[in-house]
Scaffold this active site. Structure first.
Site, mmCIF file in Angstrom:
data_model
loop_
_atom_site.group_PDB
_atom_site.id
_atom_site.type_symbol
_atom_site.label_atom_id
_atom_site.label_comp_id
_atom_site.label_asym_id
_atom_site.label_seq_id
_atom_site.Cartn_x
_atom_site.Cartn_y
_atom_site.Cartn_z
ATOM 1 N N HIS A 137 -48.791 -0.233 2.932
ATOM 2 C CA HIS A 137 -49.480 1.040 2.708
ATOM 3 C C HIS A 137 -49.484 1.830 4.011
ATOM 4 C CE1 HIS A 137 -52.355 3.924 1.147
ATOM 5 N NE2 HIS A 137 -53.041 3.787 2.270
ATOM 6 N N CYS A 151 -12.883 4.105 -0.810
ATOM 7 C CA CYS A 151 -14.204 4.114 -0.176
ATOM 8 C C CYS A 151 -14.138 4.545 1.282
ATOM 9 C CB CYS A 151 -14.859 2.740 -0.294
ATOM 10 S SG CYS A 151 -16.402 2.600 0.627
ATOM 11 N N GLY A 200 -0.562 4.449 -0.360
ATOM 12 C CA GLY A 200 -1.294 5.553 0.240
ATOM 13 C C GLY A 200 -1.852 5.197 1.605
ATOM 14 N N THR A 201 -3.106 5.586 1.825
ATOM 15 C CA THR A 201 -3.752 5.362 3.106
ATOM 16 C C THR A 201 -4.422 3.999 3.115
ATOM 17 O OG1 THR A 201 -4.177 7.734 3.246
ATOM 18 C CG2 THR A 201 -5.379 6.317 4.775
ATOM 19 N N PHE A 202 -4.247 3.257 4.177
ATOM 20 C CA PHE A 202 -4.836 1.925 4.280
ATOM 21 C C PHE A 202 -6.364 1.999 4.221
ATOM 22 C CE2 PHE A 202 -3.351 -2.378 5.414
ATOM 23 C CZ PHE A 202 -2.028 -2.263 4.997
ATOM 24 N N GLY A 203 -6.950 1.092 3.473
ATOM 25 C CA GLY A 203 -8.399 1.018 3.387
ATOM 26 C C GLY A 203 -8.968 1.473 2.068
ATOM 27 N N GLY A 204 -8.163 2.149 1.243
ATOM 28 C CA GLY A 204 -8.602 2.501 -0.091
ATOM 29 C C GLY A 204 -9.519 3.708 -0.161
ATOM 30 N N GLU A 222 0.844 -1.201 0.000
ATOM 31 C CA GLU A 222 0.000 0.000 0.000
ATOM 32 C C GLU A 222 0.873 1.242 0.000
ATOM 33 O OE1 GLU A 222 -2.379 2.501 -0.590
ATOM 34 O OE2 GLU A 222 -3.571 0.713 -0.111
#
Length: 461
Positions: free
Chosen positions: A441, A41, A35-39, A33
């Protein structure tokens, strides 16, 4: 330079992180990885944006309370409190995921950039040093990043993208948003509801142009009542500094704002991975070419999510990760991706949700098309909401009764569409769906029920 061999190497910790299944217990797995862990999303996409959207929805509800006979006033917006509540929850999850991969069983975490130097061989740069990683199997799940138009890059003006704008310290008085897609629509809602004067500049003749034409047209009309929207607008010039930016359009119109948000799409992160050294092919738009099982043309190399998929959506990446996770350990029992009915939602004001074919696509595909557009305001819960803009549009095959597409604009569209997704996924025909079950309803779901009943298909009476 050291060389370490693994059973599996994964580039990217978004949906790729879920590939470390119990099937790899006792085996060696590399997780890489940069960048930042977790991607996307978790950190800069779906989750934080929707948490911001919820706060903005609350602000709008307060502003609109008088129409229901409730006197209320919005006293103020504490931006830093909103921001810190959101990232105070998200950041520890990201850090926890990283810590687990660094110190947990079976995995070796490389916190750096990976580049292919051979079919299943990577050079990983970590803190200035280089390590060679080889693996029996490699999964590329390195995601995508914002597209920045060349004119903006060359101008030197300060700007934000969706990757950075949610972390700002203070709300600007005004914001120019460049782009007319889902990121633009969501960020316009977030910031305008919190008190920012929003101006949108998009080169398209409407907003959300990938949606059904009727939905796009109606959303654009609503957007123009909320925000300053410049359609079919290219940029001739851009100037600015930390105090503000000015965009000049071809007709001489200038659009000014304290902050510029660039929301002109995202591109797959394939250009920095050295794919050519591995013989990994890409499409003209940069996506990695994979087959229905997630395999590239290089033996043992797979790809999933935004880096290879047509659908830059977390639920698609998660589906592809589940499929690839199975295929990695079951080479004689491969499962295929199921991209038949991929839904999407835009959490703007109002929400937009869609699945399946638009009316135009259905006609172009040769279907005998029947459509029905049902207004929210024509069902009882719509009356309660005083809704005047929401619609549910369904597209079906007149001869077979097959539901081909569902397109909603209005409150709770992202949830209301789910029964249509289920019906399409499991082959439920229109009449069976409409009359084969109870509909509560007067719940808002009656807008979907009534739209189904309005389609001209076999079995309707």
């Amino acid at each position: 330079m050291t060389t370490t061999h693994f059973d599996l190497a994964i580039i990217g910790t978004g949906s790729g992180n879920s590939l470390v299944t119990p099937d790899f217990d006792g085996k060696r797995v590399a997780v890489i990885e940069e960048g930042t862990f977790g991607g996307t999303c978790l950190n800069v996409g779906c989750i934080p944006t929707k948490m911001f959207v919820y706060a903005s929805d609350v602000a709008d509800h307060v502003r609109e309370a008088a129409r229901y006979g409730v006197d209320a006033a919005l006293d103020g917006v504490r931006w830093r409190d909103i921001r810190d509540r959101i990232f105070g929850r998200i950041d520890p999850i990201s850090e926890g995921g990283k810590d687990y991969r660094v110190n947990g069983p079976n995995t070796t975490a490389f916190l750096g950039h990976a580049t292919f130097v051979g079919p299943r061989e990577l050079i990983v740069e970590v803190d200035g040093r280089h390590e060679t990683v080889t693996a029996d199997q490699i999964v590329v799940a390195a995601g995508a990043r914002p597209v920045i138009p060349q004119l903006i890059q060359e101008s030197g003006v300060p700007f934000h993208t969706s990757d950075t704008v949610m972390r700002i310290d203070e709300l600007p008085r005004s914001m120019v948003i460049l782009g007319g897609g889902f990121i633009s629509a969501e960020m316009a809602h977030v910031f305008s509801a919190l008190g920012v004067d929003v101006r949108i500049v998009t080169r398209g003749p409407a907003m959300l142009r990938v949606e059904d034409a009727e939905i796009s047209e109606r959303f654009t009309q609503v957007a123009q009542r909320q925000w300053e929207v410049h359609l079919s607008a290219t940029i001739e010039d851009v100037k600015g500094d930390e105090s503000g930016v000015t965009l000049t359009l071809p007709d001489g119109t200038t659009v000014e704002g304290e902050t510029l948000l660039v929301a002109t799409g995202r591109r797959p992160n394939t250009d920095r991975l050295g794919l050519e050294a591995a013989g990994i092919a890409t499409h003209t738009d940069g996506r990695i070419v994979v087959d229905e099982f997630g395999r590239t043309a290089v033996d043992g190399v797979w790809a999933l999510g935004d880096i290879s998929s047509l659908h830059q959506l977390k639920h698609v990446a998660n589906h592809e990760a589940r499929v690839v996770a199975h295929n990695l350990v079951h080479p004689d029992d491969l499962r295929a991706f199921d991209h038949r009915f991929v839904p999407a939602a835009v959490f703007s004001h109002p929400q937009v949700a869609s699945v399946g074919l638009t009316e135009q696509q259905a006609r172009e595909a040769g279907h005998d098309v029947t459509t029905k557009t049902q207004a929210y305001g024509d069902v009882a819960y719509g009356w309660a909401m005083e809704d005047t803009t929401g619609i549910c549009k369904l597209v079906a095959d007149r001869a077979t009764g097959e539901l081909l597409g569902a397109h909603l604009l209005g409150p709770m569209a992202s949830s209301l569409i789910q029964p249509a997704i289920q019906a399409m996924s499991f082959g439920l025909r229109v009449h069976e769906m409409a009359r084969g079950q109870y509909w509560i309803h007067p719940a808002l779901a009656e807008v979907l029920e009534n739209a189904l009943l309005g389609l001209e298909v076999p079995g309707q009476e």
